[in-house]
Write a protein that holds these residues in place. Structure first.
Motif, PDB file in Angstrom:
ATOM      1  N   LEU A 689     -28.712   4.971  39.673  1.00 32.37           N
ATOM      2  CA  LEU A 689     -27.594   5.075  38.738  1.00 32.37           C
ATOM      3  C   LEU A 689     -26.965   3.737  38.407  1.00 32.37           C
ATOM      4  CD1 LEU A 689     -25.787   8.153  40.324  1.00 32.37           C
ATOM      5  CD2 LEU A 689     -27.590   8.128  38.593  1.00 32.37           C
ATOM      6  N   ARG A 690     -26.622   3.598  37.150  1.00 28.38           N
ATOM      7  CA  ARG A 690     -25.776   2.500  36.707  1.00 28.38           C
ATOM      8  C   ARG A 690     -24.766   3.105  35.741  1.00 28.38           C
ATOM      9  NH1 ARG A 690     -29.891  -0.915  32.885  1.00 28.38           N
ATOM     10  NH2 ARG A 690     -30.969   0.829  31.933  1.00 28.38           N
ATOM     11  N   ASN A 691     -23.714   2.352  35.515  1.00 27.23           N
ATOM     12  CA  ASN A 691     -22.659   2.895  34.668  1.00 27.23           C
ATOM     13  C   ASN A 691     -22.168   1.793  33.745  1.00 27.23           C
ATOM     14  OD1 ASN A 691     -20.342   3.926  33.535  1.00 27.23           O
ATOM     15  ND2 ASN A 691     -19.285   4.340  35.470  1.00 27.23           N
ATOM     16  N   ASP A 692     -22.651   1.806  32.531  1.00 25.95           N
ATOM     17  CA  ASP A 692     -22.156   0.835  31.553  1.00 25.95           C
ATOM     18  C   ASP A 692     -22.233   1.460  30.167  1.00 25.95           C
ATOM     19  OD1 ASP A 692     -24.584  -0.211  29.921  1.00 25.95           O
ATOM     20  OD2 ASP A 692     -25.320  -0.281  31.999  1.00 25.95           O
ATOM     21  N   PRO A 693     -21.528   0.879  29.207  1.00 24.73           N
ATOM     22  CA  PRO A 693     -21.445   1.547  27.901  1.00 24.73           C
ATOM     23  C   PRO A 693     -22.653   1.316  26.997  1.00 24.73           C
ATOM     24  CG  PRO A 693     -19.970  -0.351  27.973  1.00 24.73           C
ATOM     25  CD  PRO A 693     -20.622  -0.270  29.313  1.00 24.73           C
ATOM     26  N   VAL A 694     -23.533   0.392  27.346  1.00 25.85           N
ATOM     27  CA  VAL A 694     -24.576   0.015  26.377  1.00 25.85           C
ATOM     28  C   VAL A 694     -26.017   0.347  26.746  1.00 25.85           C
ATOM     29  CG1 VAL A 694     -23.294  -1.780  25.171  1.00 25.85           C
ATOM     30  CG2 VAL A 694     -24.480  -2.342  27.303  1.00 25.85           C
ATOM     31  N   SER A 695     -26.358   0.309  28.044  1.00 27.27           N
ATOM     32  CA  SER A 695     -27.769   0.521  28.414  1.00 27.27           C
ATOM     33  C   SER A 695     -28.249   1.888  27.952  1.00 27.27           C
ATOM     34  CB  SER A 695     -27.953   0.464  29.922  1.00 27.27           C
ATOM     35  OG  SER A 695     -27.301  -0.629  30.459  1.00 27.27           O
ATOM     36  N   PRO A 696     -29.551   2.002  27.776  1.00 30.36           N
ATOM     37  CA  PRO A 696     -30.091   3.316  27.399  1.00 30.36           C
ATOM     38  C   PRO A 696     -29.804   4.349  28.486  1.00 30.36           C
ATOM     39  CG  PRO A 696     -31.853   1.704  27.818  1.00 30.36           C
ATOM     40  CD  PRO A 696     -30.571   0.964  27.855  1.00 30.36           C
ATOM     41  N   ALA A 697     -29.728   5.601  28.079  1.00 30.40           N
ATOM     42  CA  ALA A 697     -29.396   6.667  29.021  1.00 30.40           C
ATOM     43  C   ALA A 697     -30.415   6.733  30.162  1.00 30.40           C
ATOM     44  CB  ALA A 697     -29.333   8.002  28.285  1.00 30.40           C
ATOM     45  N   VAL A 698     -31.692   6.673  29.824  1.00 34.25           N
ATOM     46  CA  VAL A 698     -32.717   6.741  30.863  1.00 34.25           C
ATOM     47  C   VAL A 698     -33.846   5.765  30.572  1.00 34.25           C
ATOM     48  CG1 VAL A 698     -33.313   8.715  32.321  1.00 34.25           C
ATOM     49  CG2 VAL A 698     -32.967   9.050  29.859  1.00 34.25           C
ATOM     50  N   ALA A 699     -34.396   5.213  31.640  1.00 36.56           N
ATOM     51  CA  ALA A 699     -35.592   4.381  31.507  1.00 36.56           C
ATOM     52  C   ALA A 699     -36.404   4.588  32.776  1.00 36.56           C
ATOM     53  CB  ALA A 699     -35.197   2.922  31.348  1.00 36.56           C
ATOM     54  N   GLU A 700     -37.659   4.972  32.594  1.00 39.35           N
ATOM     55  CA  GLU A 700     -38.476   5.204  33.788  1.00 39.35           C
ATOM     56  C   GLU A 700     -38.975   3.871  34.342  1.00 39.35           C
ATOM     57  OE1 GLU A 700     -41.242   8.385  33.485  1.00 39.35           O
ATOM     58  OE2 GLU A 700     -41.821   8.206  35.599  1.00 39.35           O
ATOM     59  N   LEU A 701     -39.071   3.768  35.651  1.00 40.83           N
ATOM     60  CA  LEU A 701     -39.433   2.498  36.282  1.00 40.83           C
ATOM     61  C   LEU A 701     -40.827   2.571  36.896  1.00 40.83           C
ATOM     62  CD1 LEU A 701     -36.109   1.808  38.214  1.00 40.83           C
ATOM     63  CD2 LEU A 701     -36.891   0.634  36.150  1.00 40.83           C
ATOM     64  N   ALA A 702     -41.546   1.450  36.806  1.00 35.99           N
ATOM     65  CA  ALA A 702     -42.808   1.332  37.540  1.00 35.99           C
ATOM     66  C   ALA A 702     -42.458   1.129  39.011  1.00 35.99           C
ATOM     67  CB  ALA A 702     -43.589   0.139  37.020  1.00 35.99           C
ATOM     68  N   PRO A 703     -43.329   1.562  39.943  1.00 34.07           N
ATOM     69  CA  PRO A 703     -43.007   1.478  41.372  1.00 34.07           C
ATOM     70  C   PRO A 703     -42.535   0.084  41.814  1.00 34.07           C
ATOM     71  CG  PRO A 703     -44.984   2.783  41.073  1.00 34.07           C
ATOM     72  CD  PRO A 703     -44.596   2.276  39.717  1.00 34.07           C
ATOM     73  N   GLU A 704     -43.194  -0.977  41.359  1.00 31.24           N
ATOM     74  CA  GLU A 704     -42.811  -2.325  41.823  1.00 31.24           C
ATOM     75  C   GLU A 704     -41.399  -2.673  41.379  1.00 31.24           C
ATOM     76  OE1 GLU A 704     -45.588  -1.656  40.114  1.00 31.24           O
ATOM     77  OE2 GLU A 704     -46.936  -1.661  41.850  1.00 31.24           O
ATOM     78  N   GLU A 705     -41.123  -2.312  40.130  1.00 28.34           N
ATOM     79  CA  GLU A 705     -39.784  -2.564  39.586  1.00 28.34           C
ATOM     80  C   GLU A 705     -38.742  -1.807  40.405  1.00 28.34           C
ATOM     81  OE1 GLU A 705     -38.664  -2.372  34.972  1.00 28.34           O
ATOM     82  OE2 GLU A 705     -40.578  -1.422  35.500  1.00 28.34           O
ATOM     83  N   ALA A 706     -39.064  -0.546  40.679  1.00 28.43           N
ATOM     84  CA  ALA A 706     -38.137   0.294  41.436  1.00 28.43           C
ATOM     85  C   ALA A 706     -37.868  -0.332  42.797  1.00 28.43           C
ATOM     86  CB  ALA A 706     -38.717   1.700  41.589  1.00 28.43           C
ATOM     87  N   VAL A 707     -38.906  -0.796  43.457  1.00 23.94           N
ATOM     88  CA  VAL A 707     -38.730  -1.345  44.800  1.00 23.94           C
ATOM     89  C   VAL A 707     -37.867  -2.610  44.759  1.00 23.94           C
ATOM     90  CG1 VAL A 707     -39.924  -2.376  46.781  1.00 23.94           C
ATOM     91  CG2 VAL A 707     -40.819  -0.308  45.708  1.00 23.94           C
ATOM     92  N   ARG A 708     -38.058  -3.413  43.695  1.00 26.11           N
ATOM     93  CA  ARG A 708     -37.215  -4.623  43.577  1.00 26.11           C
ATOM     94  C   ARG A 708     -35.734  -4.246  43.505  1.00 26.11           C
ATOM     95  NH1 ARG A 708     -41.219  -7.045  40.625  1.00 26.11           N
ATOM     96  NH2 ARG A 708     -40.423  -6.272  38.638  1.00 26.11           N
ATOM     97  N   ILE A 709     -35.459  -3.198  42.763  1.00 28.02           N
ATOM     98  CA  ILE A 709     -34.055  -2.766  42.642  1.00 28.02           C
ATOM     99  C   ILE A 709     -33.557  -2.192  43.971  1.00 28.02           C
ATOM    100  CG2 ILE A 709     -32.482  -1.173  41.481  1.00 28.02           C
ATOM    101  CD1 ILE A 709     -34.286  -1.412  39.002  1.00 28.02           C
ATOM    102  N   PHE A 710     -34.374  -1.345  44.598  1.00 24.54           N
ATOM    103  CA  PHE A 710     -33.993  -0.787  45.898  1.00 24.54           C
ATOM    104  C   PHE A 710     -33.658  -1.905  46.876  1.00 24.54           C
ATOM    105  CE2 PHE A 710     -36.210   3.371  45.000  1.00 24.54           C
ATOM    106  CZ  PHE A 710     -35.121   4.172  45.289  1.00 24.54           C
ATOM    107  N   GLU A 711     -34.560  -2.908  46.909  1.00 21.44           N
ATOM    108  CA  GLU A 711     -34.383  -3.940  47.916  1.00 21.44           C
ATOM    109  C   GLU A 711     -33.120  -4.766  47.691  1.00 21.44           C
ATOM    110  OE1 GLU A 711     -37.768  -6.365  48.762  1.00 21.44           O
ATOM    111  OE2 GLU A 711     -36.712  -7.373  50.403  1.00 21.44           O
ATOM    112  N   SER A 712     -32.837  -5.063  46.426  1.00 21.69           N
ATOM    113  CA  SER A 712     -31.636  -5.880  46.179  1.00 21.69           C
ATOM    114  C   SER A 712     -30.362  -5.035  46.303  1.00 21.69           C
ATOM    115  CB  SER A 712     -31.697  -6.489  44.778  1.00 21.69           C
ATOM    116  OG  SER A 712     -31.544  -5.463  43.805  1.00 21.69           O
ATOM    117  N   GLY A 713     -30.522  -3.742  46.148  1.00 17.94           N
ATOM    118  CA  GLY A 713     -29.321  -2.894  46.206  1.00 17.94           C
ATOM    119  C   GLY A 713     -28.442  -3.064  44.983  1.00 17.94           C
TER     120      GLY A 713
END
Ligand code: PMP
Length: 778
Positions: A689-713
């Motif tokens: 989840l993110r909360n901002d007024p401009v980003s698209p409502a949904v965007a699917e992530l590739a596994p590597e991308e997802a893990v980068r986000i998980f790791e950085s928190g």
């Protein structure tokens, strides 16, 4: 933003009850309103005509500030005729209703810190008027058996050097009690000897029954007249509440001071009303006797009905249009399992279950009573009284051991302190020795929890933590030969130490010092369990709120401020979704699937979640609470207290919204019934989840991308405010040990997870639960 003084002013309970009754009526509910504070008769025709004529003659401008000479003259004449009193025009002032007269009178005479004696039960407005003048109300409870009349001894006993005035109201709102001449004379004797004023509110003086005679306090002697501020008005006797005309008669300098105040507050009361007022006072008076005869008939009827109710006592009023029965005997009785604790509880019960609006006696300083107004039609009274009598008969004695067995507690420590996650063995040994020594000095509790196969032993001297611990987890055996995987010491009362938590990974030992709050203990336990289960079993903690839909699970993951909780409860409102875990799930891989297990028996929820999910209010009452307010006296929420619609009054064991740090432990199965909260689900979707007024409502992530986000928190685009706190790797503040080895394990796991479940970036700033449903139903 609001001044201390204004914050202490309560809403008018009569207005509020009336508003509730109206709202229910608007919903089509047939409510009988017995809360009315005004005659249900029309303003007499001749009086209305005088008002209309005033408009036609353009009598629509400012008048003299203190009222037209014509109206003052009419009031003076009425006082002469009715009470034999003589006042000069400069001893009289007309105001915008008697409420305004009282306000200005009290402002004129009461100074900062001065005391005003108010016999209770009293009209609700009096104490607020005293507060607004900076004065202090001194209440003297009068006795039902004395006919709610203040005795000279009681008065004398309450006079101090700070006493400025006695506020008398005869006939009284809410009791209808009316002082006989001898009773007033006895009080006048006391007043004569003391340097005090009497503010005598005689607004109901014409509405008296059984040929009772009212006596104006000022008529008790020239000396008494000099000490009396006489208040009256047109609202009651002439059925002119909306016209707003009140009168004051009193010593010249007091009237002059009131005039100065009025000159800067309301100025003159409405010119049209003043013209009508002249007609009311000087014109024919027969409408009053018609009204009185009707009120007397109704009073007799209501009193007869109430007298027949077992264990209710009701003083037979001599004036005004209220009865004030004592319903104390029905407190601590219950309906549908909810006990009635006091007059607010009774008012709530009668409104919701009997559809009758009355005013709780506590508003008038007498909690054993309720106020019933008979200023409504006989037909409504028959219906309303019948309902009250029947509703009281339906109440059952409260079952004694109904309460949940555990105590709700207010913990001393309100917020989680810091955790030192990697203390050395030497430090650990020192801490453990200190904790053990302290535990040995008194009673302590020990209990093994089974958290997804990891056994954690708690040793604590805080019974509250022990209660929560046992409720929260599934049990493990407490055999002497079962070695727990880890031990947590939670020790309160260590001298000279700040509340904090320590953890040592080598021996899986946690020490919690000087905190009686459950949150940090739970966090430490979860951290310990993940530390063990990741290495031993390859099972990892996934921090997020998870739901199950027909065996398939979704998890909402994200930092604070991303509306996680509101999305969670939003989805839960749809019966297709089932509660899985509200904070953490333990996830293992099984072939291609990711199996997520809920490891807690209970959900530890912020008590204000009720605001998002109303159904919780009812469930919370059966749960165990922490940092919740259990006694109304302890509530600090002035705003809410003013609403006078307190859950505690209605029999709830605690209030969920009185403290921002409140937490409640409930069984998630209570939300939708037994079996409704599955322990296991197959994770199919993860929403970062993110909360901002401009980003698209949904965007699917590739596994590597997802893990980068998980790791950085950190979720890209999400504006983390100061309240969000520092980013935690894998969104998990309970990681405790973040060694390179451990991070590598986690990376591998999350990569697999992102292969088993689809991961989406979801913008809660632009989309809600419906969007999530759309994605998973696609
Ligand atoms: N005094 C008492 C005791 C009252 O009950 C009321 C009205 N409820 C008032 C004064 C004020 O009446 P008003 O302002 O309408 O003249």
């Amino acid at each position: 933003m609001i001044s201390e003084k204004a914050n202490r002013i309560g809403d008018s309970p009569t207005f509020k009850v009336a508003a509730k009754a109206k709202a229910m009526q608007a919903e089509g509910i047939d409510v009988v309103d017995l809360s009315l504070g005004e005659p249900d008769f029309p303003t007499p025709e001749n009086v209305k005509a005088a008002g209309i004529k005033a408009i036609q003659q353009n009598f629509t401008k400012y008048t003299q500030n203190d009222g037209t000479p014509e109206l003052k003259k009419a009031f003076i004449a009425r006082l002469k005729e009715d009470s034999g009193l003589t006042y000069a025009p400069n001893e009289v002032i007309v105001s915008t209703g008697a409420k305004s007269s009282l306000f200005h009178a009290i402002q004129a005479v009461v100074g900062e810190g001065e005391e005003v004696i108010i016999p209770a039960p009293f009209w609700v407005t009096y104490p607020h008027l005293v507060t607004l003048a900076g004065g202090r109300s001194v209440f003297i409870p009068t006795k039902e058996e004395n006919g709610f009349v203040l005795t000279p001894d009681e008065l004398r006993a309450h006079i101090t050097p700070a006493t400025k005035a006695l506020l008398l109201n005869s006939p009284s709102n809410p009791t209808g009690a009316t002082y006989a001449k001898a009773q007033l004379e006895a009080l006048a004797e006391v007043v004569r000897k003391e340097d005090i004023l009497v503010i005598s509110d005689e607004i109901y003086d014409k509405l008296i029954y059984d040929s009772f005679k009212t006596v104006s306090f000022a008529s008790l002697g020239e000396d008494i007249k000099k000490k009396t501020i006489l208040i009256n008005g047109l609202s009651k006797a002439y059925a002119m509440t909306g016209w707003r005309i009140g009168f004051t008669a009193g010593p010249v300098e007091i009237i002059a001071a009131m005039g100065r105040i009025q000159g800067h507050t309301t100025s003159n009361p409405a010119s049209i009303s003043q013209k009508a007022g002249v007609e009311a006072l000087a014109g024919p008076q027969f409408e009053i006797s018609r009204m009185v005869a009707e009120f007397q008939r109704r009073r007799n009827y209501c009193h007869m009905k109430l007298s027949a109710v077992p264990r209710v006592s009701c003083f037979k009023s001599q004036g005004a249009f209220y009865l004030f029965p004592n319903v104390r005997a029905y407190y601590d009785m219950e309906f549908n399992g909810t006990p009635i604790r006091n007059s607010y509880g009774m008012a709530y019960y009668l409104l919701k279950e009997a559809r009758v609006a009355i005013v709780p006696g506590d508003a008038f300083g007498a909690d054993d009573h309720i106020r019933i107004s008979y200023a409504t039609s006989m037909e409504a009274l028959e219906k309303g009284m019948g309902r009250i009598v029947e509703a009281l008969a339906r109440l059952k004695p409260a079952k004694k051991a109904k309460r949940v067995s555990f105590q709700n507690s207010v913990t001393r420590v309100k917020k989680a302190g810091p955790v030192e996650p990697a203390v050395s063995e030497a430090v650990r040994d020192g801490l453990v020795a200190e904790a053990r020594e302290h535990l040995a000095s008194g009673p302590f509790f020990e209990w093994n929890a089974n958290v997804n196969g990891v056994v954690v032993q708690l040793r604590t001297n805080v019974s509250h933590l022990y209660d929560f611990w046992m409720e929260n987890w599934f049990p493990a055996q407490l055999d002497s030969d079962l070695e727990p995987h880890g031990i947590i010491y939670a020790v309160d009362g260590l001298a000279g130490r700040e509340p904090r938590a320590f953890y040592n990974t080598e021996t899986k030992t946690g020490v919690l010092v000087n905190t009686d709050l459950y949150g940090p203990l739970r966090g430490l336990a979860l951290g310990l369990v993940s530390d063990v289960s990741e290495r031993l079993f390859g099972i990892h903690a996934l921090r997020g709120m998870s739901l199950d839909r027909a065996g398939q699970g979704l998890s909402l993951v994200g930092p604070r401020g991303t509306k996680k909780t509101s999305l969670f409860f939003g989805l839960l409102r749809d019966p297709a979704f089932r509660f899985h875990a509200n904070d953490v799930a333990f996830v293992r891989s099984s072939g291609k699937a990711a199996l997520a297990d809920a490891v807690e028996r209970k959900a530890y929820l912020p008590s204000d979640s009720v605001e998002l999910f109303q159904r919780l209010a009812h469930l919370f009452d059966s749960g165990k609470g922490e940092n919740v307010v259990t006694r109304k006296e302890d509530c600090q929420d002035a705003e809410c207290l003013r609403q006078e619609d307190c859950r505690l009054d209605r029999g709830a064991p605690f209030c969920y919204k009185a403290s921002p740090h409140g937490r409640v432990l409930i069984d998630p199965n209570w939300i939708a019934g037994p079996g409704s909260a599955p322990k296991r689900t197959t994770l199919r979707w993860i929403f970062l989840l993110r909360n901002d007024p401009v980003s698209p409502a949904v965007a699917e992530l590739a596994p590597e991308e997802a893990v980068r986000i998980f790791e950085s928190g950190e979720v890209p685009g999400h504006q983390t405010g100061a309240a969000a706190g520092p980013a935690a790797p894998f969104f998990n503040p309970h990681l405790l040990v973040a060694t390179e080895e451990r991070l590598a394990l986690l990376r591998t796991f999350f990569l697999r997870l992102a292969g088993s479940a689809r991961v989406f970036l979801f913008n809660s700033g632009t989309a809600g639960p419906e969007k999530i449903k759309e994605i998973i139903e696609a």
